[in-house]
Structure formats: structure tokens, C-alpha cells
Design an enzyme around this catalytic site. Sequence first.
Site, PDB file in Angstrom:
ATOM      1  N   HIS A 164      -0.797  13.436 -28.879  1.00  0.00           N
ATOM      2  CA  HIS A 164      -1.251  12.056 -28.647  1.00  0.00           C
ATOM      3  C   HIS A 164      -1.819  11.456 -29.930  1.00  0.00           C
ATOM      4  O   HIS A 164      -1.641  10.272 -30.210  1.00  0.00           O
ATOM      5  CB  HIS A 164      -2.304  12.010 -27.532  1.00  0.00           C
ATOM      6  N   ARG A 213       0.827  -1.227   0.000  1.00  0.00           N
ATOM      7  CA  ARG A 213       0.000   0.000   0.000  1.00  0.00           C
ATOM      8  C   ARG A 213       0.855   1.269   0.000  1.00  0.00           C
ATOM      9  O   ARG A 213       0.423   2.327   0.448  1.00  0.00           O
ATOM     10  CB  ARG A 213      -0.956   0.038   1.189  1.00  0.00           C
ATOM     11  N   GLU A 233       8.998  20.330 -24.092  1.00  0.00           N
ATOM     12  CA  GLU A 233       8.180  20.506 -22.875  1.00  0.00           C
ATOM     13  C   GLU A 233       8.579  21.812 -22.160  1.00  0.00           C
ATOM     14  O   GLU A 233       7.743  22.462 -21.546  1.00  0.00           O
ATOM     15  CB  GLU A 233       8.337  19.310 -21.928  1.00  0.00           C
ATOM     16  N   ASN A 249      -1.559  20.304 -20.526  1.00  0.00           N
ATOM     17  CA  ASN A 249      -1.943  19.533 -21.702  1.00  0.00           C
ATOM     18  C   ASN A 249      -1.788  20.316 -23.014  1.00  0.00           C
ATOM     19  O   ASN A 249      -2.090  19.800 -24.082  1.00  0.00           O
ATOM     20  CB  ASN A 249      -3.417  19.121 -21.512  1.00  0.00           C
ATOM     21  N   ARG A 278      -4.515  21.647 -13.584  1.00  0.00           N
ATOM     22  CA  ARG A 278      -3.498  20.783 -14.170  1.00  0.00           C
ATOM     23  C   ARG A 278      -3.708  20.591 -15.678  1.00  0.00           C
ATOM     24  O   ARG A 278      -2.774  20.251 -16.401  1.00  0.00           O
ATOM     25  CB  ARG A 278      -3.508  19.438 -13.419  1.00  0.00           C
ATOM     26  N   LYS A 333       5.875  23.765 -13.038  1.00  0.00           N
ATOM     27  CA  LYS A 333       5.072  22.542 -12.866  1.00  0.00           C
ATOM     28  C   LYS A 333       4.627  22.390 -11.407  1.00  0.00           C
ATOM     29  O   LYS A 333       3.481  22.025 -11.128  1.00  0.00           O
ATOM     30  CB  LYS A 333       5.826  21.293 -13.328  1.00  0.00           C
ATOM     31  N   GLU A 352      -5.802  16.697 -10.518  1.00  0.00           N
ATOM     32  CA  GLU A 352      -6.527  17.073 -11.736  1.00  0.00           C
ATOM     33  C   GLU A 352      -8.032  17.133 -11.469  1.00  0.00           C
ATOM     34  O   GLU A 352      -8.837  16.671 -12.290  1.00  0.00           O
ATOM     35  CB  GLU A 352      -6.235  16.041 -12.842  1.00  0.00           C
ATOM     36  N   HIS A 402       7.752  11.378 -27.735  1.00  0.00           N
ATOM     37  CA  HIS A 402       6.625  12.156 -27.216  1.00  0.00           C
ATOM     38  C   HIS A 402       6.877  13.665 -27.364  1.00  0.00           C
ATOM     39  O   HIS A 402       6.019  14.416 -27.826  1.00  0.00           O
ATOM     40  CB  HIS A 402       6.391  11.772 -25.749  1.00  0.00           C
ATOM     41  N   LYS A 452       2.293  11.646 -11.025  1.00  0.00           N
ATOM     42  CA  LYS A 452       1.556  10.726 -11.904  1.00  0.00           C
ATOM     43  C   LYS A 452       2.431   9.509 -12.148  1.00  0.00           C
ATOM     44  O   LYS A 452       3.546   9.635 -12.673  1.00  0.00           O
ATOM     45  CB  LYS A 452       1.225  11.394 -13.238  1.00  0.00           C
ATOM     46  N   HIS A 473      -0.824  18.751 -26.325  1.00  0.00           N
ATOM     47  CA  HIS A 473      -0.782  17.301 -26.128  1.00  0.00           C
ATOM     48  C   HIS A 473      -1.912  16.541 -26.821  1.00  0.00           C
ATOM     49  O   HIS A 473      -1.765  15.368 -27.126  1.00  0.00           O
ATOM     50  CB  HIS A 473      -0.761  16.961 -24.632  1.00  0.00           C
TER      51      HIS A 473
HETATM   52  P1  NAD Z   1      12.574   6.895 -21.535  1.00  0.00           P
HETATM   53  O1  NAD Z   1      12.425   6.742 -20.101  1.00  0.00           O
HETATM   54  O2  NAD Z   1      12.186   5.753 -22.407  1.00  0.00           O
HETATM   55  O3  NAD Z   1      14.063   7.300 -21.865  1.00  0.00           O
HETATM   56  C1  NAD Z   1      14.437   7.491 -23.219  1.00  0.00           C
HETATM   57  C2  NAD Z   1      15.687   6.693 -23.581  1.00  0.00           C
HETATM   58  O4  NAD Z   1      16.820   7.382 -23.073  1.00  0.00           O
HETATM   59  C3  NAD Z   1      15.750   5.288 -22.999  1.00  0.00           C
HETATM   60  O5  NAD Z   1      16.265   4.418 -23.970  1.00  0.00           O
HETATM   61  C4  NAD Z   1      16.726   5.401 -21.836  1.00  0.00           C
HETATM   62  O6  NAD Z   1      17.414   4.211 -21.587  1.00  0.00           O
HETATM   63  C5  NAD Z   1      17.658   6.470 -22.341  1.00  0.00           C
HETATM   64  N1  NAD Z   1      18.296   7.294 -21.316  1.00  0.00           N
HETATM   65  C6  NAD Z   1      17.700   7.829 -20.220  1.00  0.00           C
HETATM   66  N2  NAD Z   1      18.554   8.634 -19.599  1.00  0.00           N
HETATM   67  C7  NAD Z   1      19.713   8.597 -20.288  1.00  0.00           C
HETATM   68  C8  NAD Z   1      20.959   9.240 -20.142  1.00  0.00           C
HETATM   69  N3  NAD Z   1      21.166  10.141 -19.190  1.00  0.00           N
HETATM   70  N4  NAD Z   1      21.942   8.940 -21.024  1.00  0.00           N
HETATM   71  C9  NAD Z   1      21.717   8.072 -22.041  1.00  0.00           C
HETATM   72  N5  NAD Z   1      20.548   7.463 -22.253  1.00  0.00           N
HETATM   73  C10 NAD Z   1      19.555   7.729 -21.380  1.00  0.00           C
HETATM   74  O7  NAD Z   1      11.739   8.163 -22.089  1.00  0.00           O
HETATM   75  P2  NAD Z   1      11.341   9.570 -21.460  1.00  0.00           P
HETATM   76  O8  NAD Z   1      11.143  10.463 -22.611  1.00  0.00           O
HETATM   77  O9  NAD Z   1      12.233   9.985 -20.370  1.00  0.00           O
HETATM   78  O10 NAD Z   1       9.935   9.266 -20.778  1.00  0.00           O
HETATM   79  C11 NAD Z   1       8.820   8.924 -21.533  1.00  0.00           C
HETATM   80  C12 NAD Z   1       7.778   8.370 -20.593  1.00  0.00           C
HETATM   81  O11 NAD Z   1       7.419   9.371 -19.653  1.00  0.00           O
HETATM   82  C13 NAD Z   1       6.503   7.924 -21.266  1.00  0.00           C
HETATM   83  O12 NAD Z   1       6.161   6.642 -20.833  1.00  0.00           O
HETATM   84  C14 NAD Z   1       5.467   8.932 -20.789  1.00  0.00           C
HETATM   85  O13 NAD Z   1       4.188   8.361 -20.669  1.00  0.00           O
HETATM   86  C15 NAD Z   1       6.020   9.341 -19.468  1.00  0.00           C
HETATM   87  N6  NAD Z   1       5.591  10.669 -19.009  1.00  0.00           N
HETATM   88  C16 NAD Z   1       5.078  10.760 -17.765  1.00  0.00           C
HETATM   89  C17 NAD Z   1       4.685  11.990 -17.276  1.00  0.00           C
HETATM   90  C18 NAD Z   1       4.164  12.102 -15.882  1.00  0.00           C
HETATM   91  O14 NAD Z   1       3.687  13.178 -15.502  1.00  0.00           O
HETATM   92  N7  NAD Z   1       4.269  11.057 -15.092  1.00  0.00           N
HETATM   93  C19 NAD Z   1       4.854  13.138 -18.054  1.00  0.00           C
HETATM   94  C20 NAD Z   1       5.403  13.014 -19.313  1.00  0.00           C
HETATM   95  C21 NAD Z   1       5.773  11.764 -19.788  1.00  0.00           C
HETATM   96  N1  GLY Z   2       2.381  15.616 -17.586  1.00  0.00           N
HETATM   97  C1  GLY Z   2       1.069  16.070 -17.285  1.00  0.00           C
HETATM   98  C2  GLY Z   2       0.798  16.130 -15.834  1.00  0.00           C
HETATM   99  O1  GLY Z   2       1.678  15.899 -15.042  1.00  0.00           O
HETATM  100  O2  GLY Z   2      -0.302  16.428 -15.438  1.00  0.00           O
END
Ligand code: NAD
Ligand code: GLY
Length: 416
Positions: A300, A148, A212, A293, A289, A269, A279, A313, A170, A296
Amino acid sequence: MTSPLNVHHDVAPLNQGCKTLSVALSGKSHSYPISIGSIGTHSLSQLGGWLQTVTTLKPTGKVLIVTDETVGALYAQFITASIKESYPSATLQLLSLPAGESAKQLDTLTTILTAAQALSLTRSDLLIALGGGVIGDMAGFAASIYYRGVPFVQVPTTLLAMVDSSVGGKVAINFKEVKNGLGQFYQPIGVFIDVATLETLPQREQLAGLAEIVKYGLIERSALGLSVLDTNQPSSQLSASSFWENLATLDSNWREAIVDLIASSCYIKAQVVMRDEQELAPATDATGRVCLNLGHTFAHAYEAALGYGTLLHGEAVAIGLMQATWLSETLGLLNQSTVKTIETLMNALNLYPITLPNHVAKPPCPEQLLQLMGKDKKVTTTGKLRLVLPVEPLGTVVVQEGVPIEAVKQVLLRYF
Ligand code: NAD
Ligand code: GLY
């Protein structure tokens, strides 16, 4: 180059050259710090000492470090060494998962939970997410459901994760083709950003994160709590020079200003999350929040139409930001000169135009994109599109309901 960081009073330099911000949440959630290291040296080697200030981890506690194979090979050694130095009697376990979005699913979540159980992790122990948004979202989700909820720390290593996914709570995995189909709001107990890790991040990933950051410039005033109606009133919440104005001074050398860009983005943020953590604000409240978007809904649709992974993304967000800008112009919400300013910045940052990978024969057609946009749960009312759009002055957004489909179609056709 001009420093793009507004001198927000709670962005204070620390002794070790780190900046620190805080996310102050009320109610059941807690407040937590965001520590941002400098570009020249790896602050990861200070992680153990930082943990002593933000966690209640016992000297003999257990720590599960979840990372991916790419990031783990590069950085796990720094953080394990640092934790061992600060907690010599602690038990450390490193779990390296396959890299990439395709790993963000139930089987991998099970692997994390199994590792936590094998380590006999308890709620007095700690889980650390070391990596990009995929690891942060997935390890955070595991932390939220294991017993939990166990404490977890975000150590983001992509620019996108540093300015967006690691802050705000999130956490999720993809489920049966639905992106982030299983998840919840679960805040970390701290975010530790070693900016120097960006040095190994591929350039394409860097640009994706930069998109972003531009988004924060476009939503800044709304994100800080000013609605479009307040724009004539002086506000102590905005410093003399806004984040957008500072962003507009950037060119392809933007990396020189990266620490300040990250700090400002996290600040913006954090303000939104503090106001609307889950949200729950009305869908039309552009200070809620939902303002995050911006761009976005377009993004998407492109990601889904092209197949996830074709565009990063952030690349899709860069396309969406331009399309939202043009749509606002069409609807009379933005002046031509402001649109030009946005285009010029996006172009200078190599965020406009975004080209599609060679294997993509042609861009998705507007009809398909519109159908996908209509499915976006955040922006749809019955039969009509509801979109976050930039308005005058720069830095302000509104949630526009009933946007004419034909106008959207025209901006979709205008990009490619
Ligand atoms: P990712 O985590 O897949 O990282 C991208 C690539 O970069 C991977 O291959 C990773 O191994 C590599 N990498 C990471 N750090 C590195 C470094 N310092 N040096 C070399 N390689 C490195 O992608 P991302 O763009 O970081 O994240 C995308 C994800 O984030 C999606 O799943 C998306 O849904 C999520 N997301 C979440 C939120 C939220 O609010 N929680 C917001 C935006 C996106
Ligand atoms: N990335 C959108 C949010 O955190 O609400």
C-alpha cells in the site's frame, strides 16, 4: 508438472469438469458455493444453469449484469446467451462501465444504482458482477445498499479477482482519495469462475494475481487455523504435501497448473473468511483475517507513494512479500535457507525483482514509505509498526508488534 492442489475433501470435481468449494458462514450471513471451471472451455456458457441451482430467481425475474467495457466486449454475450437459455422469460439488462480503478467511485456507483432503479430491480431479482476486482467491489457495494441488499453473484475475470476479491464479501468504492473509503461486508450468493477468461488477460495482470497466490502459500498454515505454536503437532487440516510445497515446484509454466492454484487459493481464503468474516479477531491473531495482509502494508505504501495505477496492486504485493521475508530474516524469524527458497520461487515466477515503469525516475525514499506505512489502519499502534511477517516453518505467519523502524528501513533500501 506436479499438481499443486492438495486433495482437500471439499474440492470435488463436478460433472462438467468444474471444481466446487463452499464458503460456510454462520450467523446473519449465508453459505455460498465457488464454482471453478476448467481452462480449456468457457464455463460461462453454463452460468444460467448454475444460477438455477444457487439462486431463487424467478423465471420472470430481472437480472442486471454489471461489467466494464473491456470485459463486456469479450464475455457479456456468453453470459447473456446462457441466462436467456435458462430463463427465457427473464428481463436482462447489461451495464458496461469504463474500465479501471479510476471508475471505482461515487459517480459510477450512482450509475449502477440508477440502472437498478430504472430496471425496477427488487430483492427477488439478481445483480451479476462480471469483471475484475474493480467491478466486483463496486457492483457488490451497489448490491449491498440498493433496497438494503439485493442478491448478487461474482463472476471474476482477472486472476486477482478469482483468488482474492470475489471471495470474502469485502465490497467498496474509493472515496475522496481514500482507497475503499466507502464499503462494507456483503457476501455474494455465489462465485462463478470461468478460468478460460484468463486467456485474454494481459500478462502483467496475470502476474499480479500470481503474487496473491504466492501469498496464500506463505500464510497457509496460519490461514488454516494453525498458530506458530501448533507447528510441531500433526494436524489433519494439512495434507501431506502443503500448498507451499506444491507452489515451490512451479516455474514460468505455472499457467499449466492454474485451475488447481485457483482452487487452493480460494480454499485457503474461504477458511480465513469462515473464521473471521468481519475482521473482528484480535489484531494480533495471525489466524484471523489480518493474515491476508501479508506484504500489503509495504504494498500500500508503494502504491500510494508512486501514485495509484503506477504499479498494479499485485506487483506491489510481490515487492511487499520480499520485503516482509527479508525483515523476518533480520528479526531472526526466518532461516537464511528459507529466505533463499522464497527468493528462488519468486524469481522463477517473474515476481522478483519487479521493475518500476520507465517514467518513474527513482523509487520512493524509505522515509516517505515509512510515513505511509505508519498510516495503515490495520497495522499501527501508537507510534509503532505492527506487521504480518512470515516465520518458520514456511506457511506460518505472526503479527509482530513494535517492529524496529531501522530494520524496516534497511529492507526498503534493499529492494531497489
Ligand atoms: P481490474 O478490475 O481493474 O481489472 C484489471 C484490468 O483487466 C481492467 O482493465 C479490466 O478491464 C481488464 N480485464 C479484466 N478481466 C479481463 C479479461 N479476462 N481479459 C482481458 N481484460 C480483462 O483490476 P483487478 O486487479 O482485478 O482488481 C483490483 C481491485 O480489486 C482494486 O480496486 C482492489 O481494491 C480490489 N481488491 C478487492 C479485494 C477484496 O477483498 N474485495 C481484494 C483485493 C483487491
Ligand atoms: N483482501 C483482504 C481481505 O479480503 O480481507
